[in-house]
Every structure is written in C-alpha cells, then in structure tokens.
Design a protein around this motif. Sequence first.
Motif, PDB file in Angstrom:
ATOM      1  N   VAL A 286       3.345   5.914   6.680  1.00  0.00           N
ATOM      2  CA  VAL A 286       3.369   4.458   6.536  1.00  0.00           C
ATOM      3  C   VAL A 286       2.035   3.951   5.998  1.00  0.00           C
ATOM      4  N   MET A 287       0.921   4.489   6.500  1.00  0.00           N
ATOM      5  CA  MET A 287      -0.387   4.036   6.025  1.00  0.00           C
ATOM      6  C   MET A 287      -0.595   4.387   4.558  1.00  0.00           C
ATOM      7  N   LEU A 288      -0.037   5.520   4.103  1.00  0.00           N
ATOM      8  CA  LEU A 288      -0.089   5.871   2.688  1.00  0.00           C
ATOM      9  C   LEU A 288       0.614   4.803   1.846  1.00  0.00           C
ATOM     10  N   LEU A 289       1.801   4.398   2.297  1.00  0.00           N
ATOM     11  CA  LEU A 289       2.572   3.387   1.568  1.00  0.00           C
ATOM     12  C   LEU A 289       1.905   2.010   1.642  1.00  0.00           C
ATOM     13  N   VAL A 290       1.375   1.662   2.819  1.00  0.00           N
ATOM     14  CA  VAL A 290       0.720   0.366   2.982  1.00  0.00           C
ATOM     15  C   VAL A 290      -0.576   0.315   2.178  1.00  0.00           C
ATOM     16  N   GLY A 291      -1.301   1.441   2.126  1.00  0.00           N
ATOM     17  CA  GLY A 291      -2.507   1.482   1.302  1.00  0.00           C
ATOM     18  C   GLY A 291      -2.184   1.199  -0.154  1.00  0.00           C
ATOM     19  N   GLY A 292      -1.094   1.819  -0.665  1.00  0.00           N
ATOM     20  CA  GLY A 292      -0.676   1.547  -2.026  1.00  0.00           C
ATOM     21  C   GLY A 292      -0.290   0.098  -2.231  1.00  0.00           C
ATOM     22  N   SER A 293       0.392  -0.473  -1.254  1.00  0.00           N
ATOM     23  CA  SER A 293       0.801  -1.873  -1.338  1.00  0.00           C
ATOM     24  C   SER A 293      -0.406  -2.802  -1.375  1.00  0.00           C
ATOM     25  N   THR A 294      -1.351  -2.574  -0.462  1.00  0.00           N
ATOM     26  CA  THR A 294      -2.460  -3.509  -0.281  1.00  0.00           C
ATOM     27  C   THR A 294      -3.388  -3.542  -1.481  1.00  0.00           C
ATOM     28  N   LEU A 410      -7.583  11.302   8.868  1.00  0.00           N
ATOM     29  CA  LEU A 410      -6.298  11.322   8.172  1.00  0.00           C
ATOM     30  C   LEU A 410      -5.782   9.910   7.899  1.00  0.00           C
ATOM     31  N   VAL A 411      -5.916   9.009   8.874  1.00  0.00           N
ATOM     32  CA  VAL A 411      -5.461   7.631   8.687  1.00  0.00           C
ATOM     33  C   VAL A 411      -6.188   6.991   7.509  1.00  0.00           C
ATOM     34  N   ASN A 412      -7.495   7.135   7.493  1.00  0.00           N
ATOM     35  CA  ASN A 412      -8.280   6.547   6.409  1.00  0.00           C
ATOM     36  C   ASN A 412      -8.003   7.220   5.073  1.00  0.00           C
ATOM     37  N   THR A 413      -7.811   8.551   5.090  1.00  0.00           N
ATOM     38  CA  THR A 413      -7.488   9.272   3.860  1.00  0.00           C
ATOM     39  C   THR A 413      -6.163   8.785   3.296  1.00  0.00           C
ATOM     40  N   ALA A 414      -5.150   8.653   4.174  1.00  0.00           N
ATOM     41  CA  ALA A 414      -3.842   8.174   3.728  1.00  0.00           C
ATOM     42  C   ALA A 414      -3.955   6.799   3.085  1.00  0.00           C
ATOM     43  N   GLN A 415      -4.767   5.923   3.673  1.00  0.00           N
ATOM     44  CA  GLN A 415      -4.922   4.566   3.136  1.00  0.00           C
ATOM     45  C   GLN A 415      -5.590   4.590   1.769  1.00  0.00           C
ATOM     46  N   GLN A 416      -6.651   5.404   1.615  1.00  0.00           N
ATOM     47  CA  GLN A 416      -7.383   5.440   0.348  1.00  0.00           C
ATOM     48  C   GLN A 416      -6.583   6.111  -0.762  1.00  0.00           C
ATOM     49  N   ILE A 417      -5.961   7.261  -0.450  1.00  0.00           N
ATOM     50  CA  ILE A 417      -5.168   7.947  -1.465  1.00  0.00           C
ATOM     51  C   ILE A 417      -3.959   7.090  -1.840  1.00  0.00           C
ATOM     52  N   GLY A 418      -3.343   6.457  -0.836  1.00  0.00           N
ATOM     53  CA  GLY A 418      -2.231   5.550  -1.125  1.00  0.00           C
ATOM     54  C   GLY A 418      -2.660   4.410  -2.017  1.00  0.00           C
ATOM     55  N   GLY A 419      -3.855   3.874  -1.776  1.00  0.00           N
ATOM     56  CA  GLY A 419      -4.355   2.780  -2.600  1.00  0.00           C
ATOM     57  C   GLY A 419      -4.534   3.195  -4.050  1.00  0.00           C
ATOM     58  N   ALA A 420      -5.135   4.373  -4.266  1.00  0.00           N
ATOM     59  CA  ALA A 420      -5.324   4.856  -5.639  1.00  0.00           C
ATOM     60  C   ALA A 420      -3.988   5.093  -6.322  1.00  0.00           C
ATOM     61  N   LEU A 421      -3.042   5.699  -5.595  1.00  0.00           N
ATOM     62  CA  LEU A 421      -1.729   5.995  -6.159  1.00  0.00           C
ATOM     63  C   LEU A 421      -0.965   4.708  -6.468  1.00  0.00           C
ATOM     64  N   GLY A 422      -0.954   3.771  -5.513  1.00  0.00           N
ATOM     65  CA  GLY A 422      -0.217   2.525  -5.702  1.00  0.00           C
ATOM     66  C   GLY A 422      -0.751   1.706  -6.861  1.00  0.00           C
ATOM     67  N   LEU A 423      -2.079   1.601  -6.948  1.00  0.00           N
ATOM     68  CA  LEU A 423      -2.667   0.813  -8.033  1.00  0.00           C
ATOM     69  C   LEU A 423      -2.412   1.463  -9.383  1.00  0.00           C
ATOM     70  N   ALA A 424      -2.515   2.807  -9.445  1.00  0.00           N
ATOM     71  CA  ALA A 424      -2.300   3.496 -10.710  1.00  0.00           C
ATOM     72  C   ALA A 424      -0.862   3.329 -11.201  1.00  0.00           C
TER      73      ALA A 424
END
Length: 476
Positions: A286-294, A410-424
Amino acid sequence: MNTASPTLTVAAATPPRPRSAHRWWALAVLALAQFLVVLDASIVNIALPTVGTALGLDTAALAWVVTAYVLPFGGLLLLGGRLADRFGHRRVFLVGVAGFVAASLAAGLSVDGTMLLAARAVQGAFAALLAPASLALLTQLFPDGAARGKALGVWGAVAGMGSAAGVLLGGVLTASFGWPAVFFVNLPVGILVLVSIPFLVTRDRATSKERMDAAGAVTATLGLAAAVAALSEGGALGWTSPVVLGLGALAVALLAAFVLVERRASHPLLPFTFFRNRDALAGNIVMLLVGGSTVALFFALSVYLQEVVHLDALAAGLSQLPLALALIGIAGVVPAIVTKAGLRATLGGALVVLGAGVAWLALAGGSGFVAGFLLPSIVIGLGLGATFVTATQLAVRGVSESESGLASGLVNTAQQIGGALGLAILGGIAAAQTSALLAAGSDAAAATSGGFFLLFLGVALLAIAGAAVTALVRSR
C-alpha cells in the motif's frame, strides 16, 4: 478486523527499550525530523526556476536537483534501517540528522550547480539513515496499545503533511527570502532535534548483534539506486534511451544478485521470512502505491495551479493550505476510528476517500476554483492523512523489536520507490497526452489540463488498487 496474531512477534527476552521520561515530547521531535526529510523531496520544486537563473542550470540539470536527493535516499534506506538495528537507533538517528543539517547548509551556500548537486546527494544519503531510525525509535517508545496508535497517527500525518507543505513553504520562502531559504530552513529545526533527543531518549542499545551483510547491502543499494535513476530519467531522456535501458538492465541484474545473495547469506540484510507477516507485506505494498500517488499528485498540482489556473508561485503554494489542514485534522481522529472499525477497514476506507477526491479533481475541470479545486483538495487531504497513518501502522504491526529498523527502512523505501515509479509513469502519460492535444490544435492551457486529467485518474486508480490490496492480502 482480522485479529489473528501475525507470524512475527516480539521475543520473550528483548533488549531494553530506549528510555524516555517524556516520550510524547520525544515523538514530537522525531516527527519533526521526519517532516524535514519528506519536505525536502518537494520544497525545492517551486524554487527550481529561480535556482536555474541564479546558478545557470538548464532544464535537464534542474531535474537533477530533485533526482540527486531521491537517488541516495531511495537506494540507501534499507541499509540505513539495518545499520540502526546493528549500531543503535538513537546513535544512527543523530548521525543522520547531523549530516542532513550540514548538507543543507552546503546546499544553501552553493555557488554553482556542481556544489548544489553534491550537497543534495549528501542530504539524501543522511536522510536514509535518519528516516528508518526515527520510526524504529517511535515503535520502541510506544510498544503497543492505544498509545502506539496515537503515536503512529501523528507520524503518518506528519509524513503526509511534508509533501503538501513542501509546495506551500517553497513558494513562500522563495518569494520572501530567495531560493537558499528552502535549504536554510532545515538548520534551526535540525539543531533543535540534535539538542533535544539526547535528553528525551536517554538509553539506546543495538537490537541486533549479527554481522552486516556486506554483499547484500552493496547489491541492494546499487540496484535500488539504478532503478530510481532509470525511472527518474525515463521521462526526460525517453524510455528507449541507451542510458535509461542501461540503468534498467543494471538494476535488474543487481536486484537479481541481491535475491541470490540473501538466499545464501547466514545473516541476510532482508530475510525473506519477514514477509510471512502479511500485515507488513500489505502495508508496504500500500505504501508503494500511495508513494506513487502522492509524488505524482503534488508535482501535478504545482504545475496545474500555475499553468492552468494561472496562479503565481506564492498563490499556488497558499492554495494547498486547506489540503494540509484537512490532513492534520484527520490525524487526531483516525486512532478512534481504528479502535471502532479496525485497522484494515479504516485503511481501505481512507484509500477509497483519497481515490474519490482525486477523481473529483480530475472530472471537475472548469468548475471554478471552489468546486474544481478547493473542495476536492479537502477530500484528498482527509483521505491522504488517514492513509499515511494507517498504512504505516499496518506495515510495522507485529514486527519484532530486533527488526524494527528493517521494517522502518522498508516502509520508507516503498514510499520513495513508489514515488519515483508513479511520477515516471503517470508523468509520462500526462506529457504524451499534452503533446497529442497540442498537435491536434488545442491551446497550451487546454492541452496541459487534458494531460493532467489522465494523471489524476491514474492517481485515483492507484488509491483504489491500494484498497484492493488491503482487502485481499489478509493477516495470518
């Protein structure tokens, strides 16, 4: 709510937890440090045009002002969590804060692009120590019960608020004091944290005596860094660029090597048995997906308000204040909702609210500022604040004390990697749609609006996907 016990539980004989005579004051200081880390990923966005003019940087170089921070931050988080477990959470936290403050000073004093990019990279590296260590300290200061729920509520709200506040503060500071202020603002806050924590957390012991997995650390760090670099540069250079393809291939090779190393290591950096804890697994997805969203959402809002709504940088920042206030307000209510409805039900509902708010924003174009932006942004703030609180709580539920740094990393990694993936991905879709509309004869504002329509719908779909994960990946 499923009340079955998670697989990972606290051992009967655990190391003494950090002592704090004033643990709520300690929480406030830890949350403040986390706020700085999240803030620095977004506060520079509105200042970039001014930075480019002052230091002579073109558009491609300006993109690296953001990427230089995200690369080491996302790549080193997993290692940072394990270092905190090995050498003590308070010790690693203080090292991270000190380095982050020093790098912020260097960034604000930069006289050319090379100095600024180097300082941003150092900022990201020390943020990767600070972030997992601070969350691990929180989970030990508040081991269980209602107090932990409230503490994680504050933490989640601060993490979400940092992204929203970055745009607001970036506009205000740049307009009032110039671009160096977006880095100098870290100095007084960081010094306050450094002075306060030794008095508020008075004992710290390492919770793991295992040898560090050097091969795992190298392959994971370089693999994640290569992945973030490929995702960050894909939109700028093109997904078929030799540089992007080379970075992608390197990331795949290194991460495959990491899996092989971890399966054979006697003391792995990331024991895959960790994911037998279905709560931690679901929380991180979920944090991976939310990171991409945010990340995609706040990037788009910054551009949308200036190029489509035609606000200046300061007004664009101030217009997001209601979103930030809604996010803060919901944080105080979420623990009570969790007590009555259950953690997973609250998280699923928060994700649905977030998705509905973003869908409203996408569909309300041309409805005026109040109906087309203000009201949906408040709904987004409510959903986002509740999501950060509950997703973080789910990701660390049932984790043993000796792995609290790992879980936090892991929580922070999921958020950051999700953010890079979502924005890209979503940014690429928006750019392609904008180009197509321009080619079809639309004016610039209409084309940009059409591109962001697809981006906002993509963000809404990521939120709904997170709700589905919450429902389907059940606790054991």
